[in-house]
Design a protein around this motif. Structure first.
Motif, mmCIF file in Angstrom:
data_model
loop_
_atom_site.group_PDB
_atom_site.id
_atom_site.type_symbol
_atom_site.label_atom_id
_atom_site.label_comp_id
_atom_site.label_asym_id
_atom_site.label_seq_id
_atom_site.Cartn_x
_atom_site.Cartn_y
_atom_site.Cartn_z
ATOM 1 N N ILE A 248 0.828 -1.198 0.000
ATOM 2 C CA ILE A 248 0.000 0.000 0.000
ATOM 3 C C ILE A 248 0.871 1.260 0.000
ATOM 4 N N ARG A 249 2.129 1.116 0.398
ATOM 5 C CA ARG A 249 3.020 2.285 0.431
ATOM 6 C C ARG A 249 3.808 2.432 -0.868
ATOM 7 N N LEU A 250 3.584 1.530 -1.833
ATOM 8 C CA LEU A 250 4.305 1.521 -3.103
ATOM 9 C C LEU A 250 3.361 1.843 -4.257
ATOM 10 N N GLU A 251 3.951 2.137 -5.420
ATOM 11 C CA GLU A 251 3.139 2.282 -6.626
ATOM 12 C C GLU A 251 2.723 0.896 -7.107
ATOM 13 N N PRO A 252 1.498 0.745 -7.612
ATOM 14 C CA PRO A 252 0.505 1.794 -7.863
ATOM 15 C C PRO A 252 -0.452 2.040 -6.704
ATOM 16 N N GLN A 253 -0.387 1.217 -5.642
ATOM 17 C CA GLN A 253 -1.421 1.270 -4.617
ATOM 18 C C GLN A 253 -1.443 2.598 -3.869
ATOM 19 N N ARG A 254 -0.286 3.218 -3.742
ATOM 20 C CA ARG A 254 -0.215 4.453 -2.952
ATOM 21 C C ARG A 254 -1.076 5.559 -3.564
ATOM 22 N N GLN A 255 -1.341 5.456 -4.872
ATOM 23 C CA GLN A 255 -2.101 6.502 -5.547
ATOM 24 C C GLN A 255 -3.541 6.101 -5.854
ATOM 25 N N TRP A 256 -3.953 4.913 -5.447
ATOM 26 C CA TRP A 256 -5.317 4.496 -5.734
ATOM 27 C C TRP A 256 -6.324 5.401 -5.030
ATOM 28 N N GLN A 257 -7.358 5.768 -5.752
ATOM 29 C CA GLN A 257 -8.374 6.660 -5.203
ATOM 30 C C GLN A 257 -8.990 6.095 -3.930
ATOM 31 N N GLY A 258 -9.289 4.799 -3.945
ATOM 32 C CA GLY A 258 -9.937 4.172 -2.795
ATOM 33 C C GLY A 258 -9.087 4.153 -1.550
ATOM 34 N N ASN A 259 -7.772 4.346 -1.709
ATOM 35 C CA ASN A 259 -6.867 4.374 -0.562
ATOM 36 C C ASN A 259 -6.693 5.773 0.018
ATOM 37 N N GLU A 260 -7.403 6.756 -0.529
ATOM 38 C CA GLU A 260 -7.330 8.128 -0.031
ATOM 39 C C GLU A 260 -5.873 8.567 0.153
ATOM 40 N N PRO A 261 -5.167 8.836 -0.937
ATOM 41 C CA PRO A 261 -3.719 9.114 -0.869
ATOM 42 C C PRO A 261 -3.309 10.155 0.171
ATOM 43 N N GLU A 262 -4.091 11.216 0.328
ATOM 44 C CA GLU A 262 -3.701 12.255 1.294
ATOM 45 C C GLU A 262 -3.710 11.695 2.710
ATOM 46 N N ARG A 263 -4.800 11.005 3.073
ATOM 47 C CA ARG A 263 -4.881 10.389 4.391
ATOM 48 C C ARG A 263 -3.835 9.304 4.555
ATOM 49 N N LEU A 264 -3.651 8.495 3.513
ATOM 50 C CA LEU A 264 -2.685 7.407 3.569
ATOM 51 C C LEU A 264 -1.276 7.926 3.787
ATOM 52 N N ASN A 265 -0.890 8.973 3.070
ATOM 53 C CA ASN A 265 0.464 9.516 3.217
ATOM 54 C C ASN A 265 0.703 10.051 4.625
ATOM 55 N N LYS A 266 -0.322 10.630 5.218
ATOM 56 C CA LYS A 266 -0.202 11.118 6.593
ATOM 57 C C LYS A 266 0.072 9.951 7.545
ATOM 58 N N VAL A 267 -0.696 8.881 7.404
ATOM 59 C CA VAL A 267 -0.536 7.724 8.283
ATOM 60 C C VAL A 267 0.816 7.066 8.071
ATOM 61 N N LEU A 268 1.208 6.883 6.803
ATOM 62 C CA LEU A 268 2.486 6.234 6.513
ATOM 63 C C LEU A 268 3.658 7.039 7.063
ATOM 64 N N ALA A 269 3.569 8.363 6.942
ATOM 65 C CA ALA A 269 4.652 9.209 7.462
ATOM 66 C C ALA A 269 4.800 9.023 8.975
ATOM 67 N N LYS A 270 3.686 8.947 9.668
ATOM 68 C CA LYS A 270 3.740 8.771 11.118
ATOM 69 C C LYS A 270 4.274 7.374 11.471
ATOM 70 N N LEU A 271 3.848 6.358 10.733
ATOM 71 C CA LEU A 271 4.332 5.000 11.001
ATOM 72 C C LEU A 271 5.821 4.877 10.722
ATOM 73 N N GLU A 272 6.293 5.538 9.674
ATOM 74 C CA GLU A 272 7.727 5.514 9.372
ATOM 75 C C GLU A 272 8.519 6.238 10.465
ATOM 76 N N GLU A 273 7.938 7.299 11.003
ATOM 77 C CA GLU A 273 8.572 8.021 12.113
ATOM 78 C C GLU A 273 8.665 7.117 13.343
#
Length: 727
Positions: free
Chosen positions: A493-518
């Motif tokens: 989900i953090r890779l292409e193409p899934q990271r940009q899928w509409q159903g994954n809400e990219p803006e919300r997903l990127n926020k969550v992934l950034a926090k998890l990576e931190e």
């Protein structure tokens, strides 16, 4: 006076003198939501013991012994079904090919994984004629080795050993296909009401072959691939090439693999059409009891051997039909070919002025030589410019052709088995292939205290319950039990193409992934993002359950790895993108089918039962996990609490339900007339469908609040662990 008019009637149906079944519910209510898709392959239909473990049974199989038995069978000829050229190479290659060839990458359905060729409709497809004879020839070997090898594994192994007997150095073989025990009614093969109907029924635009209806791959009902006589029976290799390109692409094959598979499949064996197709008896399902599960009886002559009827085309493709060589390309490219008809009247191609020594001998009389033949698909490899380039390279480099074909055959017959961790046996290739979706193994373990500390860290991260739950769900929901692809393992989900899928809400997903990576970077020992994603959702569910007054530990098993972008086939993963996800009230666009039907399809691919689907939808609604924070179905004033409020409101007659659009409804308080909630069709189907309502009522009961939480947790864990083949 006694009425004896019904004395000899069948007691089933109360003596009714008819062979017609009584109309079922689908007859009376054809538009009703059919939940049968979620109750396929019930354990009650499986005759094996409940504790039977196929992987363990297969590991006890003497693989070399069964291969030797197959070699002996391949080089024999049985009286009841004589072999061609004294060999069953062509028979077993074709049987395996047609078992595996129904696979399609759009939904992962079809393929060899379940041994589904034994059941309707596949056992009776026109394109599968006489594969029943292949399976029956294999029966003595299946009988001998019993539960140690499934029909799916045996058929693929027989085809692979057949190629080895022909002289091909194969790429390998893996066991692990578990048989089903009744037809797969959940697979959509098309809307046609007759076999081999015109292709116009499958295309938005018949002149644009890319418009073939999804998720279909074959061009006509009852075919595995394309029509060998040409598009709608009209010989035109260039047009057939268009069909081939689309069909093989939908199986996950590129142009080079398409040419290799077509030529390699036709390097051995022959077509059978020395008779009249109209004389053939009923197919497997339609044949009477005396035929004992064998179809297409031919009353002409012996009915087999030289009188065998299959496709209606007649002849071998190569000079030596039991030998792996480069003869296919030699004949195809060295001669001019003309249109002709087989004895059965089928359209085929034959060479002009062929040398006598290039003709194959008759399949049953070595003193006679026959003309070889080609199908329209074979001619496409010569006429289509791109296919021609590949064919010429294969012709000039036989070793390269053999290598490409061996790999393509392995891919064809193993494509639907999922990751290599599911492969069994000594012949499994060591190489990791990108279409197997490889995932690096992890080198850590987590203790109970480690997990508890991580849960606390994730819950104190500033991420909301909805964000944690939705991200975990989106990561896991891609799993398909049809071909064992997708899922949370790998964190793709953090890779292409899934990271940009509409159903994954990219803006919300990127926020969550950034926090998890931190969080990951701050840990004393590395934990995969895949595990953190799932654990975040797990911790949030546990917290929500406690808020509902239910103390429960949500099981979590660590060990997921993080795949890299280089290990991810972007093109093939595009087919896993959710076009709709009723669990999160997401739908990408308007579709012909209703949203609730798409929910059933997704639930079936995820391996869920109807009760599991029901409890998950209700739970995800109150957790606030809807796509885009949509309020449809959020029937609660306490979002984030794992309560049974969704079901309580849904079944409460204090409300009216009023449509406000194609997929939107207001939930109106009867007393005040005020709109209290809004809903989608997916939400309301749990109150309108009688079966789903019966489940909803269970979870709405006052005495089942704890049961609701317990069942939700069990279904949640099932989804999160669906791709954990190691646990």
């Amino acid at each position: 006076m006694t009425d004896h008019s019904k004395a000899n009637g069948c007691p089933f149906q109360n003596g009714a003198q008819t062979t017609q079944a009584a109309p079922d519910n689908a007859f009376w209510w054809p538009n009703a939501l059919n939940l049968d898709i979620l109750s396929q392959h019930d354990k009650k239909t499986n005759p094996l013991d409940p504790d039977f473990n196929y992987a363990q049974a297969f590991q006890s199989l003497d693989l070399e012994a069964i291969k030797n038995d197959l070699r002996e069978l391949i080089n024999s000829s049985q009286d009841w079904w004589p072999s061609d050229y004294g060999s069953y190479i062509g028979m077993f290659v074709r049987t395996a090919w047609h078992l595996a060839g129904s696979y399609r990458k759009q939904d992962g359905r079809g393929g060899a994984n379940t041994g589904n060729q034994r059941f309707a409709p596949l056992n009776s497809w026109p394109d599968n004629v006489n594969t029943d004879k292949g399976r029956r020839l294999l029966w003595p070997i299946k009988k001998k080795y019993g539960n140690k090898i499934s029909w799916g594994d045996l058929i693929v192994l027989a085809g692979t050993v057949a190629y080895e007997e022909a002289g091909l150095k194969t790429y390998g073989f893996a066991g692990g296909r578990e048989d089903i025990w009744h037809p797969e009614k959940d697979i959509y093969w098309g809307t046609e009401r007759k076999w081999l109907d015109e292709t116009k029924n499958r295309y938005d635009d018949v002149d644009n072959r890319d418009t073939l209806e999804n998720p279909l791959a074959a061009v006509q009902m009852g075919l595995i691939y394309v029509n060998p006589e040409g598009v709608d029976g009209v010989q035109d290799p260039l047009r057939t090439a268009q069909d081939m390109r689309v069909t093989f692409d939908r199986m996950g094959m590129d142009d080079e693999e398409t040419v290799a598979l077509t030529a390699g499949g036709h390097t051995v064996g022959k077509c059978h059409g020395n008779g009249k197709a109209e004389n053939l008896g009923a197919d497997v399902e339609g044949a009477d009891v005396e035929f004992q599960g064998l179809g297409w009886h031919n009353p002409e002559g012996s009915g087999n051997g030289s009188n065998t009827m299959v496709s209606g085309l007649e002849g071998a493709w190569t000079t030596h039909p039991t030998k792996w060589d480069n003869g296919f390309f030699h004949l195809l490219l060295s001669y001019e070919w003309e249109k002709t008809l087989s004895p059965a009247g089928a359209k085929q191609w034959e060479p002009v002025n062929i040398k006598e020594e290039d003709k194959p001998v008759d399949a049953h009389n070595p003193d006679i030589r026959r003309n070889p033949m080609m199908t329209d698909a074979d001619m496409a490899l010569k006429i289509d410019p791109e296919y021609r380039k590949i064919s010429e390279r294969f012709h000039q480099d036989p070793a390269y052709f053999s290598e490409v074909f061996a790999r393509a055959w392995f891919k064809l017959t193993h494509r639907d088995m999922g990751p290599k961790s599911r492969y069994l046996g000594a012949d499994v290739p060591a190489e990791d292939l990108i279409w197997q979706d490889p995932i690096p193994a992890v080198d850590y373990t987590l203790s109970d205290s480690d997990v508890a500390e991580l849960k606390a860290t994730l819950l104190n991260s500033g991420l909301s319950t909805a964000e944690l739950v939705a991200t975990a769900w989106d990561s896991a929901r891609t799993f398909r039990g049809s071909d064992f692809r997708g899922g949370a393992n790998g964190a793709r989900i953090r890779l292409e193409p899934q990271r940009q899928w509409q159903g994954n809400e990219p803006e919300r997903l990127n926020k969550v992934l950034a926090k998890l990576e931190e969080i990951q970077a701050s840990l004393p020992k590395k934990v995969s993002i895949a595990d953190l994603i799932v654990l975040g959702g797990t911790a949030a569910v546990e917290k929500a359950a406690k808020a509902a007054g239910v103390d429960i530990v949500v099981p979590f098993t660590a060990g997921r790895g993080d795949a890299t972008q280089e290990q991810t086939d972007v093109y093939s993963f595009e087919d896993l993108e959710p076009k709709a996800d009723g669990f999160r009230n997401f739908i990408k666009a308007d579709y012909v089918v209703q949203p609730e039907e798409m929910l059933l399809d997704r639930a079936q691919l995820q391996g869920l039962t109807a009760p599991e689907m029901t409890v998950l939808v209700g739970g995800l609604r109150v957790l606030g996990a809807n796509y885009g924070d949509c309020k449809h179905g959020v029937f609660t004033d306490n979002v984030g609490v794992l309560s049974n409020d969704f079901f309580a409101v849904l079944t409460d007659m204090a409300y009216n339900w009023k449509p406000t659009g194609k997929n939107s409804y207001n939930i109106v308080d009867r007393a005040s007339g005020a709109t209290k909630y809004t809903a989608s069709r997916v939400d309301l189907v749990f109150g309108s469908n009688s079966i789903l309502r019966s489940y909803a009522e269970v979870y709405a009961q006052d005495d089942n609040k704890a049961k609701f939480v317990k069942d939700f947790v069990a279904a949640w864990v099932k989804v999160m662990d669906a791709d954990r083949f190691d646990v």
